[in-house]
Design a protein around this motif. Structure first.
Motif, PDB file in Angstrom:
ATOM      1  N   GLY A   1       0.484  -1.088  -0.427  1.00 17.14           N
ATOM      2  CA  GLY A   1      -0.296   0.026   0.027  1.00 17.14           C
ATOM      3  C   GLY A   1       0.682   1.083  -0.277  1.00 17.14           C
ATOM      4  O   GLY A   1       2.026   0.892  -0.136  1.00 17.14           O
ATOM      5  N   GLU A   2       0.356   2.453   0.217  1.00 15.51           N
ATOM      6  CA  GLU A   2       1.082   3.168   0.240  1.00 15.51           C
ATOM      7  C   GLU A   2       1.821   3.835   1.818  1.00 15.51           C
ATOM      8  O   GLU A   2       1.332   3.446   2.401  1.00 15.51           O
ATOM      9  CB  GLU A   2       0.415   5.341   0.522  1.00 15.51           C
ATOM     10  N   GLY A   3       2.839   4.695   1.074  1.00 17.56           N
ATOM     11  CA  GLY A   3       3.589   4.879   2.217  1.00 17.56           C
ATOM     12  C   GLY A   3       4.901   4.274   2.904  1.00 17.56           C
ATOM     13  O   GLY A   3       5.095   3.673   3.843  1.00 17.56           O
TER      14      GLY A   3
ATOM     15  N   GLY B   1       7.025   1.811   2.425  1.00 20.41           N
ATOM     16  CA  GLY B   1       8.274   1.356   2.865  1.00 20.41           C
ATOM     17  C   GLY B   1       8.914   1.419   1.312  1.00 20.41           C
ATOM     18  O   GLY B   1      10.520   1.138   1.294  1.00 20.41           O
ATOM     19  N   LYS B   2       8.399   1.406   0.638  1.00 28.96           N
ATOM     20  CA  LYS B   2       8.838   0.411  -0.649  1.00 28.96           C
ATOM     21  C   LYS B   2       9.979   1.118  -1.656  1.00 28.96           C
ATOM     22  O   LYS B   2      11.520   0.803  -1.789  1.00 28.96           O
ATOM     23  CB  LYS B   2       7.459   0.329  -2.053  1.00 28.96           C
ATOM     24  N   SER B   3       9.893   2.602  -2.178  1.00 25.64           N
ATOM     25  CA  SER B   3      10.969   3.320  -2.668  1.00 25.64           C
ATOM     26  C   SER B   3      12.656   3.074  -1.084  1.00 25.64           C
ATOM     27  O   SER B   3      13.582   3.440  -2.067  1.00 25.64           O
ATOM     28  CB  SER B   3      10.645   4.780  -2.707  1.00 25.64           C
ATOM     29  N   THR B   4      12.343   3.202  -0.326  1.00 30.46           N
ATOM     30  CA  THR B   4      13.370   3.635   0.471  1.00 30.46           C
ATOM     31  C   THR B   4      13.887   1.994  -0.023  1.00 30.46           C
ATOM     32  O   THR B   4      15.060   2.388   0.159  1.00 30.46           O
ATOM     33  CB  THR B   4      12.777   3.632   2.173  1.00 30.46           C
ATOM     34  N   GLN B   5      13.778   0.472   0.424  1.00 32.47           N
ATOM     35  CA  GLN B   5      14.057  -0.235   0.344  1.00 32.47           C
ATOM     36  C   GLN B   5      14.626  -0.947  -1.347  1.00 32.47           C
ATOM     37  O   GLN B   5      15.588  -1.815  -1.331  1.00 32.47           O
ATOM     38  CB  GLN B   5      12.690  -1.142   0.837  1.00 32.47           C
TER      39      GLN B   5
ATOM     40  N   ASP C   1      10.296  -1.038  -8.261  1.00 29.02           N
ATOM     41  CA  ASP C   1       8.485  -0.236  -7.456  1.00 29.02           C
ATOM     42  C   ASP C   1       7.417  -0.151  -8.293  1.00 29.02           C
ATOM     43  O   ASP C   1       6.458   0.463  -8.915  1.00 29.02           O
ATOM     44  CB  ASP C   1       9.193   1.195  -6.745  1.00 29.02           C
ATOM     45  N   ARG C   2       7.073  -1.234  -7.525  1.00 33.66           N
ATOM     46  CA  ARG C   2       5.396  -1.665  -8.139  1.00 33.66           C
ATOM     47  C   ARG C   2       5.757  -2.276  -9.417  1.00 33.66           C
ATOM     48  O   ARG C   2       6.064  -1.851 -10.096  1.00 33.66           O
ATOM     49  CB  ARG C   2       4.469  -0.412  -8.321  1.00 33.66           C
ATOM     50  N   PHE C   3       4.329  -3.199  -9.212  1.00 40.42           N
ATOM     51  CA  PHE C   3       3.947  -3.396 -10.785  1.00 40.42           C
ATOM     52  C   PHE C   3       2.649  -4.095 -11.270  1.00 40.42           C
ATOM     53  O   PHE C   3       1.960  -3.196 -10.247  1.00 40.42           O
ATOM     54  CB  PHE C   3       5.727  -4.716 -10.831  1.00 40.42           C
TER      55      PHE C   3
ATOM     56  N   SER D   1       0.471  -4.731  -8.512  1.00 43.53           N
ATOM     57  CA  SER D   1      -0.757  -3.185  -8.112  1.00 43.53           C
ATOM     58  C   SER D   1      -2.403  -2.942  -9.089  1.00 43.53           C
ATOM     59  O   SER D   1      -2.395  -2.553  -8.278  1.00 43.53           O
ATOM     60  CB  SER D   1       0.563  -1.550  -8.517  1.00 43.53           C
ATOM     61  N   THR D   2      -1.757  -3.199  -9.751  1.00 46.09           N
ATOM     62  CA  THR D   2      -2.866  -3.192 -10.813  1.00 46.09           C
ATOM     63  C   THR D   2      -4.305  -4.171 -10.195  1.00 46.09           C
ATOM     64  O   THR D   2      -5.336  -3.839 -10.003  1.00 46.09           O
ATOM     65  CB  THR D   2      -2.862  -3.560 -12.431  1.00 46.09           C
ATOM     66  N   ARG D   3      -3.612  -5.297  -9.690  1.00 45.28           N
ATOM     67  CA  ARG D   3      -4.281  -6.083  -9.661  1.00 45.28           C
ATOM     68  C   ARG D   3      -5.034  -5.922  -8.204  1.00 45.28           C
ATOM     69  O   ARG D   3      -6.399  -6.045  -7.877  1.00 45.28           O
ATOM     70  CB  ARG D   3      -3.884  -8.155  -9.420  1.00 45.28           C
TER      71      ARG D   3
HETATM   72  N1  T5A Z   1      -1.327   2.034  -9.219  1.00 39.65           N
HETATM   73  C1  T5A Z   1      -0.354   1.711  -9.293  1.00 39.65           C
HETATM   74  C2  T5A Z   1      -1.993   1.887  -8.970  1.00 39.65           C
HETATM   75  O1  T5A Z   1      -3.380   2.006  -9.216  1.00 39.65           O
HETATM   76  N2  T5A Z   1      -1.864   0.870 -10.207  1.00 39.65           N
HETATM   77  C3  T5A Z   1      -0.878   0.146 -10.261  1.00 39.65           C
HETATM   78  O2  T5A Z   1      -0.672  -1.163 -11.976  1.00 39.65           O
HETATM   79  C4  T5A Z   1       0.315   0.767  -9.680  1.00 39.65           C
HETATM   80  C5  T5A Z   1       1.822   0.979 -11.175  1.00 39.65           C
HETATM   81  C6  T5A Z   1       2.237   5.847  -7.608  1.00 39.65           C
HETATM   82  C7  T5A Z   1       0.462   5.597  -7.171  1.00 39.65           C
HETATM   83  O3  T5A Z   1      -0.317   4.725  -8.515  1.00 39.65           O
HETATM   84  C8  T5A Z   1      -1.174   3.354  -7.769  1.00 39.65           C
HETATM   85  C9  T5A Z   1      -0.425   2.951  -6.359  1.00 39.65           C
HETATM   86  C10 T5A Z   1      -0.151   4.962  -6.227  1.00 39.65           C
HETATM   87  O4  T5A Z   1      -0.931   5.373  -5.361  1.00 39.65           O
HETATM   88  P1  T5A Z   1       4.016   7.010  -5.814  1.00 39.65           P
HETATM   89  O5  T5A Z   1       3.771   7.417  -5.490  1.00 39.65           O
HETATM   90  O6  T5A Z   1       4.397   5.552  -6.694  1.00 39.65           O
HETATM   91  O7  T5A Z   1       2.332   6.155  -6.537  1.00 39.65           O
HETATM   92  O8  T5A Z   1       2.812   5.916  -4.586  1.00 39.65           O
HETATM   93  P2  T5A Z   1       3.957   4.712  -3.981  1.00 39.65           P
HETATM   94  O9  T5A Z   1       4.466   3.494  -4.893  1.00 39.65           O
HETATM   95  O10 T5A Z   1       2.677   4.144  -2.379  1.00 39.65           O
HETATM   96  O11 T5A Z   1       5.087   6.037  -2.931  1.00 39.65           O
HETATM   97  P3  T5A Z   1       4.957   6.621  -2.009  1.00 39.65           P
HETATM   98  O12 T5A Z   1       6.189   6.575  -2.371  1.00 39.65           O
HETATM   99  O13 T5A Z   1       4.407   6.872  -0.856  1.00 39.65           O
HETATM  100  O14 T5A Z   1       5.474   5.012  -0.600  1.00 39.65           O
HETATM  101  P4  T5A Z   1       6.637   4.010  -0.259  1.00 39.65           P
HETATM  102  O15 T5A Z   1       7.638   3.620  -1.890  1.00 39.65           O
HETATM  103  O16 T5A Z   1       6.099   2.702  -0.464  1.00 39.65           O
HETATM  104  O17 T5A Z   1       7.144   4.636   0.592  1.00 39.65           O
HETATM  105  P5  T5A Z   1       9.356   5.467   0.656  1.00 39.65           P
HETATM  106  O18 T5A Z   1       9.414   3.970   0.833  1.00 39.65           O
HETATM  107  O19 T5A Z   1       8.760   6.399  -0.004  1.00 39.65           O
HETATM  108  O20 T5A Z   1       7.857   5.947   1.907  1.00 39.65           O
HETATM  109  C11 T5A Z   1       6.867   6.634   2.526  1.00 39.65           C
HETATM  110  C12 T5A Z   1       7.692   7.382   3.590  1.00 39.65           C
HETATM  111  O21 T5A Z   1       8.500   6.929   4.914  1.00 39.65           O
HETATM  112  C13 T5A Z   1       9.421   7.287   5.943  1.00 39.65           C
HETATM  113  C14 T5A Z   1      10.033   7.298   4.484  1.00 39.65           C
HETATM  114  O22 T5A Z   1      11.323   8.541   4.664  1.00 39.65           O
HETATM  115  C15 T5A Z   1       9.303   8.696   3.873  1.00 39.65           C
HETATM  116  O23 T5A Z   1       9.184   9.904   4.218  1.00 39.65           O
HETATM  117  N3  T5A Z   1       9.924   5.556   5.887  1.00 39.65           N
HETATM  118  C16 T5A Z   1       9.857   5.455   6.999  1.00 39.65           C
HETATM  119  N4  T5A Z   1      10.407   5.260   8.196  1.00 39.65           N
HETATM  120  C17 T5A Z   1       9.497   4.726   9.672  1.00 39.65           C
HETATM  121  N5  T5A Z   1      10.421   3.565   9.320  1.00 39.65           N
HETATM  122  C18 T5A Z   1      10.481   3.023   8.342  1.00 39.65           C
HETATM  123  N6  T5A Z   1      10.977   1.829   7.992  1.00 39.65           N
HETATM  124  C19 T5A Z   1      10.491   4.058   7.148  1.00 39.65           C
HETATM  125  N7  T5A Z   1      10.207   3.184   5.594  1.00 39.65           N
HETATM  126  C20 T5A Z   1      10.233   4.251   4.486  1.00 39.65           C
END
Ligand code: T5A
Length: 228
Positions: free
Chosen positions: A18-20, A22-26, A102-104, A107-109
């Protein structure tokens, strides 16, 4: 390829959840782990990864929630994915470079299918078209309470001073995000041969360790190459 580069067969690894969570970080940390072992890799993301797919990303994510509807979204995400696979993912795997995405397609499913209500058979058909046979070798499903994860996202927006506010999906209700979490767990259960669920509520370091353990376990050649 340089002489001291490790030559394991290239693998395709996706991070989902889901959202946030930690995918991008990892994704960055996993790429660094591979780099330390001289395994060639690229990092990429969805939607996006190529100029055409990034163009689809910007109008999908910045629109109003009701702008497209889940069916049209599924088609657009699949179109972006098809281009991403053909122009970036497949060519890199073919030349021996690992791909971390980061997502594939899960995510659509999860978003458009199980949560958005688009029928399985349509999601299946789009997946066949978009993937062109390039299924991930390993999918790491990061799982945690969406309430905490969304707090992280909101905190990041404050720290970054993000002017645009939450995107299309971040604006959905907490109940919707809980159903989304369950959708990813269903996918992981249905594809247990490919997916590993990782508890994502620990520290970034804890998560990096858990992910690296899962990767080494799935691809033991990484240890074999490094002990050679
Ligand atoms: N989508 C995508 C669909 O609906 N269908 C699809 O087929 C596809 C491919 C993409 C959007 O599109 C949708 C899904 C999404 O809504 P996006 O901006 O890429 O949009 O959204 P996310 O992938 O959700 O990216 P986020 O950046 O919001 O979340 P992440 O990557 O999961 O999290 P990350 O690493 O950026 O971390 C979020 C915050 O938390 C901190 C980080 O520093 C950052 O501030 N953090 C932690 N804090 C505490 N403890 C930890 N372990 C932490 N890890 C990270």
């Amino acid at each position: 390829m340089s002489v001291d580069t490790v030559t394991t067969a290239a693998r395709f690894i996706t991070l989902e959840g889901g959202e946030g969570v930690g995918k991008s970080t990892q994704v960055k940390r996993l790429a660094a782990q591979l780099e330390r072992r001289r395994v060639p890799s690229i990092r990429t993301r969805e939607p996006g990864g190529t100029p055409k797919a990034e163009a689809i990303r910007s109008f999908l994510l910045q629109g109003k929630p009701e702008q497209w509807g889940p069916g049209a979204e599924a088609v657009l995400f699949a179109a972006a994915r098809h281009n991403h696979v053909l122009e970036l993912i497949a060519p890199n795997l073919a030349k021996g470079t690992w791909v971390i995405c980061d997502r594939f397609s899960d995510s659509t499913r999860a978003y458009q299918g199980l949560t958005g209500g688009v029928e399985d058979k349509l999601i299946d058909a789009l997946e066949i078209l978009a993937l062109d046979g390039h299924k991930p070798d390993l999918t790491l499903v990061l799982d945690m309470d969406p309430d905490t994860a969304l707090t992280r996202v909101a905190q990041r927006a404050v720290e970054d001073g993000t002017p645009t506010g939450p995107d299309r999906f971040e604006r959905e209700s907490l109940d919707w995000h809980r159903r989304l979490r369950e959708a990813f767990l269903v996918i992981a259960r249905n594809h247990a041969e490919r997916c590993v669920v990782i508890a994502a509520d620990g520290s970034e370091d804890d998560l990096e360790t858990a992910i690296w353990e899962a990767v080494r376990h799935r691809f033991p050649e990484l240890d074999a190459e490094n002990s050679a």
